[in-house]
Design a protein around this motif. Structure first.
Motif, short mmCIF file in Angstrom:
data_model
loop_
_atom_site.label_atom_id
_atom_site.label_comp_id
_atom_site.label_asym_id
_atom_site.label_seq_id
_atom_site.Cartn_x
_atom_site.Cartn_y
_atom_site.Cartn_z
N ALA A 1 0.85 -1.19 0.00
CA ALA A 1 0.00 0.00 0.00
C ALA A 1 0.88 1.24 0.00
N ASP A 2 0.57 2.19 -0.87
CA ASP A 2 1.35 3.41 -0.99
C ASP A 2 0.43 4.63 -0.84
N THR A 3 0.88 5.58 -0.03
CA THR A 3 0.15 6.85 0.11
C THR A 3 0.58 7.78 -1.01
N ARG A 4 -0.30 7.98 -1.98
CA ARG A 4 0.03 8.86 -3.10
C ARG A 4 -0.19 10.33 -2.75
N SER A 5 -1.16 10.58 -1.90
CA SER A 5 -1.43 11.96 -1.48
C SER A 5 -1.97 11.95 -0.06
N PRO A 6 -1.40 12.77 0.83
CA PRO A 6 -2.00 12.90 2.15
C PRO A 6 -3.33 13.63 2.06
N LEU A 7 -4.06 13.69 3.14
CA LEU A 7 -5.32 14.41 3.15
C LEU A 7 -5.06 15.89 2.84
N THR A 8 -5.76 16.40 1.83
CA THR A 8 -5.46 17.75 1.37
C THR A 8 -6.70 18.41 0.81
N PHE A 9 -6.68 19.75 0.83
CA PHE A 9 -7.70 20.53 0.15
C PHE A 9 -7.26 20.90 -1.27
N GLY A 10 -6.01 20.59 -1.61
CA GLY A 10 -5.49 20.89 -2.93
C GLY A 10 -5.94 19.87 -3.96
N HIS A 11 -7.16 20.00 -4.41
CA HIS A 11 -7.74 18.99 -5.29
C HIS A 11 -7.12 18.98 -6.68
N GLU A 12 -6.60 20.12 -7.12
CA GLU A 12 -6.00 20.15 -8.46
C GLU A 12 -4.78 19.23 -8.53
N ALA A 13 -3.93 19.32 -7.50
CA ALA A 13 -2.77 18.43 -7.47
C ALA A 13 -3.20 16.97 -7.32
N LEU A 14 -4.25 16.74 -6.54
CA LEU A 14 -4.74 15.38 -6.36
C LEU A 14 -5.28 14.81 -7.67
N LEU A 15 -5.96 15.63 -8.44
CA LEU A 15 -6.48 15.16 -9.74
C LEU A 15 -5.35 14.75 -10.67
N GLN A 16 -4.26 15.49 -10.65
CA GLN A 16 -3.12 15.14 -11.49
C GLN A 16 -2.52 13.81 -11.06
N LEU A 17 -2.49 13.56 -9.76
CA LEU A 17 -1.97 12.28 -9.26
C LEU A 17 -2.88 11.13 -9.72
N VAL A 18 -4.19 11.36 -9.72
CA VAL A 18 -5.12 10.33 -10.17
C VAL A 18 -4.90 10.04 -11.65
N ARG A 19 -4.71 11.07 -12.45
CA ARG A 19 -4.50 10.88 -13.89
C ARG A 19 -3.21 10.10 -14.17
N ASP A 20 -2.24 10.21 -13.31
CA ASP A 20 -0.94 9.57 -13.53
C ASP A 20 -0.87 8.15 -12.98
N LEU A 21 -1.96 7.64 -12.40
CA LEU A 21 -1.92 6.29 -11.84
C LEU A 21 -1.68 5.26 -12.94
N GLU A 22 -0.86 4.27 -12.62
CA GLU A 22 -0.57 3.19 -13.55
C GLU A 22 -0.65 1.85 -12.83
N ILE A 23 -0.92 0.83 -13.59
CA ILE A 23 -0.97 -0.53 -13.04
C ILE A 23 0.43 -0.96 -12.65
N GLN A 24 0.53 -1.68 -11.52
CA GLN A 24 1.82 -2.19 -11.07
C GLN A 24 2.31 -3.28 -12.03
N GLN A 25 3.44 -3.01 -12.67
CA GLN A 25 3.94 -3.91 -13.70
C GLN A 25 4.98 -4.90 -13.17
N ARG A 26 5.56 -4.65 -12.02
CA ARG A 26 6.59 -5.54 -11.50
C ARG A 26 5.95 -6.80 -10.91
N PRO A 27 6.35 -7.97 -11.39
CA PRO A 27 5.74 -9.21 -10.89
C PRO A 27 5.93 -9.41 -9.39
N ASN A 28 7.10 -8.99 -8.88
CA ASN A 28 7.36 -9.20 -7.45
C ASN A 28 6.58 -8.24 -6.56
#
Length: 348
Positions: free
Chosen positions: A145-172
């Motif tokens: 489990a990874d914290t990508r964004s702490p609790l924040t009111f900065g929704h614009e930055a949070l939206l960019q983090l959501v757009r950049d999400l990718e599936i975990q490609q490493r098998p391990n």
């Protein structure tokens, strides 16, 4: 300007009446004529009228002070009782599977999840109103489990983090550890009760509820915390958990005749029963989704259930002004006494 005891102002004529009565009752020496003194200088005697006047003014100011003059102002403050929401998104390899879109095309579960999480945060002007004014955090999970964004009111930055999400490609690092993600989210929400944390992060709005929205398409098979254990922590710390299972469910058939009995919902899998238990245990809801529309409906339902409130509070600030007339009254009285004992001293 207002008075705490305005009825005391009715006593204002009393000092003048008393002074007039005392002047009438003052003893005097009758003389047959004043002609012998009509050309003499009156001297300080001509100022004797100051003494009763000063006493009258002093007493009147004392009455005004006793009535407690006040200057008040009313302030209206709108306090947003917001909601703290932790968004948990599965990024394991199974999220690469296809899901149906409204136009019958296919897209990966990951892309659909990202789009709907983004619309949940910002709103779409239709079914989703957006989470303006709410604290939002983002946690992703696969094997870890990874914290990508702490609790924040900065929704614009949070939206960019959501757009950049990718599936975990490493098998391990592939797997599903939503138990760990749930425990981390509950701990993050619990920290909102710490006054030092609120002061350090400048949280001014009141948090009326704490919510965790868990989106996964599999069962917990990794991590250090069991889902039920994490749910116990969330319940203890006052967090509601909304679980969404994005699995391989087929849409209910609508081809049956209208006279036939309604089709029963497909039975839940073992993994889904765990998610259902977590939601019920913490006061949330559990829903399954199989395509874009059903997932949108789930997020819309959660969006309607968890809405922040705007509370209007009125504060009245009262400034006491009795000190000013009291000080002036005492000052005038002291001046009158000093004059009576010195420069305007009289002998009966």
């Amino acid at each position: 300007m207002s008075f705490a005891y305005p009825w005391l102002l009715l006593l204002l004529p009393v000092p003048a009446i008393l002074a007039w009565r005392m002047r009438i009752a003052r003893p005097s020496l009758p003389v047959p004529s004043l002609q012998l003194w009509q050309h003499t200088d009156r001297g300080r005697a001509q100022y004797l009228w100051l003494l009763p006047l000063l006493r009258i003014i002093s007493l009147m100011l004392l009455i005004v002070a006793l009535a407690r003059p006040q200057a008040g102002s009313t302030h209206t403050v709108q306090v947003s009782e917001g909601i703290a929401i932790e968004l948990l998104v599965d990024v394991s390899s199974s999220m690469d599977m296809s899901i149906q879109l409204p136009d019958k095309k296919q897209n990966s579960r990951m892309q659909v999840a990202k789009e709907l999480v983004e619309r949940f945060i910002a709103g779409d002007g239709e079914k989703l109103k957006g989470r303006e004014g709410d604290l939002l955090g983002l946690i992703t999970f696969a094997r870890y489990a990874d914290t990508r964004s702490p609790l924040t009111f900065g929704h614009e930055a949070l939206l960019q983090l959501v757009r950049d999400l990718e599936i975990q490609q490493r098998p391990n690092e592939d797997g599903t550890a939503y138990g760990d993600a749930l425990a981390i989210a509950a701990a993050r929400l619990r920290q909102l009760d710490d006054p030092e944390v609120r002061e350090r992060r400048s949280f001014e709005s009141e948090i009326s509820s704490r919510v965790i929205i868990l989106l996964t398409d599999g069962e917990n098979n990794s991590g250090q915390h069991l889902p039920v254990e994490a749910a116990g922590l969330a319940k203890e710390w006052g967090c509601r958990v909304y679980c969404i299972s994005l699995g391989d469910h087929a849409a209910p058939s609508r081809s049956a005749p209208s006279s036939s009995a309604p089709l029963a919902d497909p039975p839940l899998s073992e993994a889904e029963r765990v998610l259902e238990h977590i939601s019920h245990e913490t006061g949330g809801i559990f829903r399954t989704a199989h395509d874009f529309e059903s997932l949108l409906a789930v997020y819309s339902e959660v969006d309607q259930l968890e809405r922040s409130r705007i509370v209007t509070r009125q504060y009245t600030r009262v400034a006491e002004w009795f000190g000013l007339p009291l000080v002036v009254s005492l000052s005038i009285l002291i001046i009158a006494l000093v004059l009576e004992a010195t420069w305007l001293r009289t002998v009966p």
